[in-house]
Motif scaffolding. Structure first.
Motif: not given
Length: 148
Positions: A139-143
């Protein structure tokens, strides 16, 4: 006298419960798109994201200051002035020990910050002397957010 001791004991227990329930030191937390925590570090005043800039392939460091209700961009630093130009942010620039630093005139404020944590960019979360790599997962989409 017993009454004062009992009040102090109850107050100490309440403060301990508050600290355990999250009333202690804030944390900077990175979450995946599924909401699961990828990394979390205790933070007092500032934290940073270090990475290799995606276009210029040069080191970069974004430093954030914890403020009421979130965090704000305090500075961007890189050995490449082009990295600072890339952001198109007005502010004071200085150069020291081979690194350029930009302090924004109007710091951007965030509740959460979305970012891509790829192996190429090698993003790393930094708080004090602690480091947490954010790259290397599926998962490269982080917050990023600060929890109190």
């Amino acid at each position: 006298l017993l009454r004062g001791a009992a009040v102090k004991l109850l107050l100490a227990a309440a403060l301990t419960a508050l600290a355990v329930a999250g009333g202690g030191q804030p944390q900077v937390v990175a979450r995946g798109s599924d909401g699961e925590t990828v990394a979390g570090l205790p933070v007092s005043r500032t934290f940073a994201l270090e990475y290799a800039h995606s276009y210029y392939r040069r080191p970069a460091r974004e430093t954030f200051r914890v403020v009421e209700g979130g965090f704000e961009l305090a500075q961007i630093a890189s050995p490449s002035e082009a990295v600072l130009d890339y952001y198109e942010i007005e502010g004071e620039r200085t150069r020291r020990n081979g690194w350029w630093t930009l302090r924004p005139t109007h710091p951007a404020r965030f509740d959460t910050l979305a970012l891509a944590a790829t192996d190429l960019g090698r993003r790393t979360l930094v708080a004090g002397d602690r480091r947490a790599p954010l790259h290397g997962s599926d998962d490269v989409h982080l917050t990023i957010e600060v929890e109190r």
